[in-house]
Design a protein around this motif. Structure first.
Motif, PDB file in Angstrom:
ATOM      1  N   ARG A 112       0.896  -1.309   0.092  1.00  0.00           N
ATOM      2  CA  ARG A 112       0.026   0.022   0.073  1.00  0.00           C
ATOM      3  C   ARG A 112       0.887   1.338  -0.033  1.00  0.00           C
ATOM      4  O   ARG A 112       0.726   2.372  -0.769  1.00  0.00           O
ATOM      5  CB  ARG A 112      -0.794  -0.260   1.343  1.00  0.00           C
ATOM      6  N   GLN A 144       2.100   1.966  -3.468  1.00  0.00           N
ATOM      7  CA  GLN A 144       1.034   2.493  -4.381  1.00  0.00           C
ATOM      8  C   GLN A 144       0.870   3.872  -3.920  1.00  0.00           C
ATOM      9  O   GLN A 144       0.898   4.802  -4.720  1.00  0.00           O
ATOM     10  CB  GLN A 144      -0.394   1.598  -3.785  1.00  0.00           C
ATOM     11  N   LYS A 145       0.929   4.453  -2.658  1.00  0.00           N
ATOM     12  CA  LYS A 145       0.574   5.773  -2.380  1.00  0.00           C
ATOM     13  C   LYS A 145       1.728   6.678  -2.605  1.00  0.00           C
ATOM     14  O   LYS A 145       1.637   7.672  -3.025  1.00  0.00           O
ATOM     15  CB  LYS A 145       0.312   6.171  -0.720  1.00  0.00           C
ATOM     16  N   ARG A 193      -7.196  -0.194   2.850  1.00  0.00           N
ATOM     17  CA  ARG A 193      -6.493   1.024   3.227  1.00  0.00           C
ATOM     18  C   ARG A 193      -5.021   0.527   3.129  1.00  0.00           C
ATOM     19  O   ARG A 193      -4.226   1.263   3.097  1.00  0.00           O
ATOM     20  CB  ARG A 193      -6.848   1.554   4.594  1.00  0.00           C
ATOM     21  N   GLY A 194      -4.949  -0.990   3.764  1.00  0.00           N
ATOM     22  CA  GLY A 194      -3.644  -1.099   3.882  1.00  0.00           C
ATOM     23  C   GLY A 194      -2.839  -0.747   5.040  1.00  0.00           C
ATOM     24  O   GLY A 194      -1.574  -0.716   5.257  1.00  0.00           O
TER      25      GLY A 194
END
Length: 188
Positions: A108, A111-112, A181-182
């Motif tokens: 995550r 990705q962010k 959300r991770g």
């Protein structure tokens, strides 16, 4: 500072350390884990003397010990976030109800931030200055649908039952949102 340990019991107590970063995983090798481990020494050097990053020699046993110690019985869905980092302000021998702890999925985070190098840089900056923007960034929800669902989940009680047996749909939605959300934040 950085440590490779066989167990949490080996982690020295240092009153100057106020940020602990634990590497957790499930023993399945991933590109994210390899990149983290490849940057371990750089991160350990850059985070400063009042923070420590810790990895276990036996990933499975060490991860189970970290998750059990910091999240207790509240572990549902955490392994879905692996590989991950657990950040906390408290040594495992000094945990209390107000201890801060957060688990951040490396997938995550990648990705962010676009890539793990950018995430590692942000992590180092957080360790150096404790900028709360980092915590908001790793916990920020990007999906409008998820945000709407989260708000509705807080407002409407969805617990249908049939002959006295029910399903708590709110809890299912919360678990799904946490996985999406991770990131998992908890106190106590």
């Amino acid at each position: 500072m950085g440590y490779h340990l066989s167990s949490l019991a080996s982690l020295p107590i240092d009153d100057d350390v106020d940020l602990y970063i634990f590497i957790v995983g499930n023993g399945i090798r991933s590109r994210q884990q390899e990149e983290l481990r490849g940057n371990f020494l750089n991160i350990a050097r850059e985070i400063g003397q009042d923070a420590v990053i810790v990895d276990g020699f036996d990933e499975n046993l060490f991860s189970k010990e970290v998750i059990s110690r910091y999240f207790g019985e509240n572990q549902e869905g955490l392994e879905d976030l692996f590989p991950a980092l657990v950040l906390t302000d408290t040594h495992p021998d000094h945990l209390h109800l107000e201890s801060f702890k957060i688990i951040i999925s490396l997938r995550r985070a990648e990705q962010k931030y676009g890539d793990l190098a950018a995430f590692f840089s942000a992590l180092v900056r957080f360790a150096q200055g404790r900028n709360p923007d980092f915590l908001r960034d790793v916990g920020r929800e990007e999906s409008d649908v998820a945000t709407l669902l989260e708000r509705a989940n807080r407002i409407f009680m969805l617990q249908p039952n049939f002959i006295g047996i029910g399903v708590n749909i709110n809890a299912a939605i919360e678990i799904w949102l946490n996985r999406m959300r991770g990131v998992r934040v908890g106190n106590g």
